[in-house]
Scaffold this motif. Structure first.
Motif, PDB file in Angstrom:
ATOM      1  N   TRP A  67       0.850  -1.180   0.000  1.00 48.41           N
ATOM      2  CA  TRP A  67       0.000   0.000   0.000  1.00 48.41           C
ATOM      3  C   TRP A  67       0.893   1.239   0.000  1.00 48.41           C
ATOM      4  CZ3 TRP A  67      -5.120  -0.144  -0.642  1.00 48.41           C
ATOM      5  CH2 TRP A  67      -5.788  -1.324  -0.340  1.00 48.41           C
ATOM      6  N   LEU A  68       0.521   2.239  -0.791  1.00 47.84           N
ATOM      7  CA  LEU A  68       1.225   3.511  -0.717  1.00 47.84           C
ATOM      8  C   LEU A  68       0.687   4.280   0.477  1.00 47.84           C
ATOM      9  CD1 LEU A  68       1.498   4.815  -4.382  1.00 47.84           C
ATOM     10  CD2 LEU A  68       3.217   3.706  -2.984  1.00 47.84           C
ATOM     11  N   LEU A  69       1.579   4.829   1.270  1.00 46.59           N
ATOM     12  CA  LEU A  69       1.192   5.591   2.441  1.00 46.59           C
ATOM     13  C   LEU A  69       1.277   7.082   2.131  1.00 46.59           C
ATOM     14  CD1 LEU A  69       3.097   3.653   5.230  1.00 46.59           C
ATOM     15  CD2 LEU A  69       0.742   3.357   4.469  1.00 46.59           C
ATOM     16  N   CYS A  70       0.384   7.835   2.738  1.00 46.68           N
ATOM     17  CA  CYS A  70       0.376   9.280   2.574  1.00 46.68           C
ATOM     18  C   CYS A  70       1.664   9.849   3.162  1.00 46.68           C
ATOM     19  CB  CYS A  70      -0.843   9.875   3.275  1.00 46.68           C
ATOM     20  SG  CYS A  70      -0.878  11.676   3.263  1.00 46.68           S
ATOM     21  N   PRO A  71       2.384  10.707   2.428  1.00 49.58           N
ATOM     22  CA  PRO A  71       3.621  11.273   2.969  1.00 49.58           C
ATOM     23  C   PRO A  71       3.391  12.278   4.095  1.00 49.58           C
ATOM     24  CG  PRO A  71       3.219  12.099   0.752  1.00 49.58           C
ATOM     25  CD  PRO A  71       2.157  11.071   1.037  1.00 49.58           C
ATOM     26  N   VAL A 122       0.636  -0.912  -5.098  1.00 49.10           N
ATOM     27  CA  VAL A 122       1.585  -1.102  -6.193  1.00 49.10           C
ATOM     28  C   VAL A 122       2.417  -2.347  -5.925  1.00 49.10           C
ATOM     29  CG1 VAL A 122       1.754   1.337  -6.812  1.00 49.10           C
ATOM     30  CG2 VAL A 122       3.308   0.400  -5.129  1.00 49.10           C
ATOM     31  N   ARG A 123       2.938  -2.902  -6.992  1.00 42.70           N
ATOM     32  CA  ARG A 123       3.892  -3.995  -6.826  1.00 42.70           C
ATOM     33  C   ARG A 123       5.240  -3.416  -6.468  1.00 42.70           C
ATOM     34  NH1 ARG A 123       3.527  -8.450 -11.352  1.00 42.70           N
ATOM     35  NH2 ARG A 123       5.720  -7.964 -11.182  1.00 42.70           N
ATOM     36  N   ARG A 124       6.094  -4.224  -5.868  1.00 42.59           N
ATOM     37  CA  ARG A 124       7.396  -3.731  -5.420  1.00 42.59           C
ATOM     38  C   ARG A 124       8.292  -3.300  -6.583  1.00 42.59           C
ATOM     39  NH1 ARG A 124       7.930  -4.347  -0.062  1.00 42.59           N
ATOM     40  NH2 ARG A 124       6.663  -5.947   0.927  1.00 42.59           N
ATOM     41  N   ASP A 125       8.069  -3.825  -7.779  1.00 41.04           N
ATOM     42  CA  ASP A 125       8.904  -3.460  -8.924  1.00 41.04           C
ATOM     43  C   ASP A 125       8.289  -2.353  -9.784  1.00 41.04           C
ATOM     44  OD1 ASP A 125       6.828  -4.986  -9.878  1.00 41.04           O
ATOM     45  OD2 ASP A 125       8.063  -6.239 -11.169  1.00 41.04           O
ATOM     46  N   PHE A 174       3.286  11.025 -10.045  1.00 47.89           N
ATOM     47  CA  PHE A 174       1.993  10.402  -9.810  1.00 47.89           C
ATOM     48  C   PHE A 174       1.209  11.219  -8.789  1.00 47.89           C
ATOM     49  CE2 PHE A 174      -0.729   7.352  -7.536  1.00 47.89           C
ATOM     50  CZ  PHE A 174      -1.457   6.865  -8.612  1.00 47.89           C
ATOM     51  N   PRO A 175      -0.021  11.655  -9.124  1.00 53.54           N
ATOM     52  CA  PRO A 175      -0.825  12.406  -8.150  1.00 53.54           C
ATOM     53  C   PRO A 175      -1.476  11.448  -7.153  1.00 53.54           C
ATOM     54  CG  PRO A 175      -1.973  12.270 -10.233  1.00 53.54           C
ATOM     55  CD  PRO A 175      -0.645  11.605 -10.434  1.00 53.54           C
ATOM     56  N   LEU A 176      -1.045  11.515  -5.915  1.00 50.38           N
ATOM     57  CA  LEU A 176      -1.537  10.630  -4.860  1.00 50.38           C
ATOM     58  C   LEU A 176      -2.475  11.419  -3.953  1.00 50.38           C
ATOM     59  CD1 LEU A 176      -1.285   7.827  -3.476  1.00 50.38           C
ATOM     60  CD2 LEU A 176       0.493   8.862  -2.055  1.00 50.38           C
ATOM     61  N   PHE A 177      -3.703  10.920  -3.803  1.00 56.27           N
ATOM     62  CA  PHE A 177      -4.697  11.572  -2.955  1.00 56.27           C
ATOM     63  C   PHE A 177      -4.919  10.730  -1.711  1.00 56.27           C
ATOM     64  CE2 PHE A 177      -9.115  12.096  -1.543  1.00 56.27           C
ATOM     65  CZ  PHE A 177      -9.102  13.463  -1.276  1.00 56.27           C
ATOM     66  N   CYS A 178      -4.924  11.383  -0.553  1.00 55.29           N
ATOM     67  CA  CYS A 178      -5.174  10.704   0.716  1.00 55.29           C
ATOM     68  C   CYS A 178      -6.610  10.978   1.142  1.00 55.29           C
ATOM     69  CB  CYS A 178      -4.218  11.201   1.791  1.00 55.29           C
ATOM     70  SG  CYS A 178      -4.539  10.484   3.410  1.00 55.29           S
ATOM     71  N   PRO A 179      -7.431   9.934   1.308  1.00 56.14           N
ATOM     72  CA  PRO A 179      -8.817  10.143   1.711  1.00 56.14           C
ATOM     73  C   PRO A 179      -8.961  10.565   3.178  1.00 56.14           C
ATOM     74  CG  PRO A 179      -8.364   7.809   1.505  1.00 56.14           C
ATOM     75  CD  PRO A 179      -7.138   8.534   1.036  1.00 56.14           C
ATOM     76  N   LYS A 180      -7.940  10.323   3.987  1.00 52.68           N
ATOM     77  CA  LYS A 180      -8.038  10.677   5.407  1.00 52.68           C
ATOM     78  C   LYS A 180      -7.757  12.165   5.645  1.00 52.68           C
ATOM     79  CE  LYS A 180      -6.477   9.426   9.980  1.00 52.68           C
ATOM     80  NZ  LYS A 180      -5.645   8.526  10.764  1.00 52.68           N
ATOM     81  N   VAL A 189       7.732   7.000  -7.121  1.00 58.74           N
ATOM     82  CA  VAL A 189       7.902   5.742  -6.393  1.00 58.74           C
ATOM     83  C   VAL A 189       8.820   4.827  -7.189  1.00 58.74           C
ATOM     84  CG1 VAL A 189       6.739   3.685  -5.511  1.00 58.74           C
ATOM     85  CG2 VAL A 189       5.616   5.908  -5.362  1.00 58.74           C
ATOM     86  N   ARG A 190       9.837   4.306  -6.508  1.00 55.74           N
ATOM     87  CA  ARG A 190      10.724   3.306  -7.105  1.00 55.74           C
ATOM     88  C   ARG A 190      11.032   2.262  -6.047  1.00 55.74           C
ATOM     89  NH1 ARG A 190      13.866   7.802  -9.658  1.00 55.74           N
ATOM     90  NH2 ARG A 190      12.906   7.988 -11.697  1.00 55.74           N
ATOM     91  N   GLU A 191      10.962   1.001  -6.428  1.00 51.54           N
ATOM     92  CA  GLU A 191      11.236  -0.133  -5.538  1.00 51.54           C
ATOM     93  C   GLU A 191      10.382  -0.094  -4.283  1.00 51.54           C
ATOM     94  OE1 GLU A 191      15.402  -0.272  -4.784  1.00 51.54           O
ATOM     95  OE2 GLU A 191      15.902  -0.379  -6.908  1.00 51.54           O
ATOM     96  N   GLY A 192       9.138   0.373  -4.414  1.00 51.68           N
ATOM     97  CA  GLY A 192       8.208   0.373  -3.304  1.00 51.68           C
ATOM     98  C   GLY A 192       8.400   1.494  -2.300  1.00 51.68           C
ATOM     99  N   LYS A 193       9.235   2.476  -2.596  1.00 49.13           N
ATOM    100  CA  LYS A 193       9.495   3.572  -1.677  1.00 49.13           C
ATOM    101  C   LYS A 193       9.228   4.902  -2.361  1.00 49.13           C
ATOM    102  CE  LYS A 193      12.898   1.074   0.961  1.00 49.13           C
ATOM    103  NZ  LYS A 193      14.212   1.053   1.535  1.00 49.13           N
ATOM    104  N   ILE A 194       8.666   5.841  -1.606  1.00 46.81           N
ATOM    105  CA  ILE A 194       8.441   7.180  -2.129  1.00 46.81           C
ATOM    106  C   ILE A 194       9.767   7.932  -2.050  1.00 46.81           C
ATOM    107  CG2 ILE A 194       7.231   9.349  -1.796  1.00 46.81           C
ATOM    108  CD1 ILE A 194       4.908   7.765  -0.625  1.00 46.81           C
TER     109      ILE A 194
END
Length: 54
Positions: free
Chosen positions: A6-10, A20-23, A29-35, A44-49
């Motif tokens: 899961w992508l976490l809100c920064p 996302v998959r780890r690879d 990428f526009p990431l929206f946090c519903p909280k 994002v690369r290798e599962g890290k922001i």
């Protein structure tokens, strides 16, 4: 072995609605946090922001 993460809100570190998959590589990428209702543009690369733009 589970390959999806899961992508976490920064800002609030809660789960977003995006998995996302780890690879997976995402750039600008526009990431929206519903909280916290914050939208950020991330890379994002290798599962890290790696970087974020406000």
């Amino acid at each position: 072995m589970e390959n999806k993460i899961w992508l976490l809100c920064p800002f609030c570190n809660s789960k977003t609605r995006v998995q996302v998959r780890r690879d997976t590589v995402l750039e600008n990428f526009p990431l929206f946090c519903p909280k916290c209702r914050h939208e950020s543009v991330i890379t994002v690369r290798e599962g890290k922001i790696l970087e974020q733009q406000k």
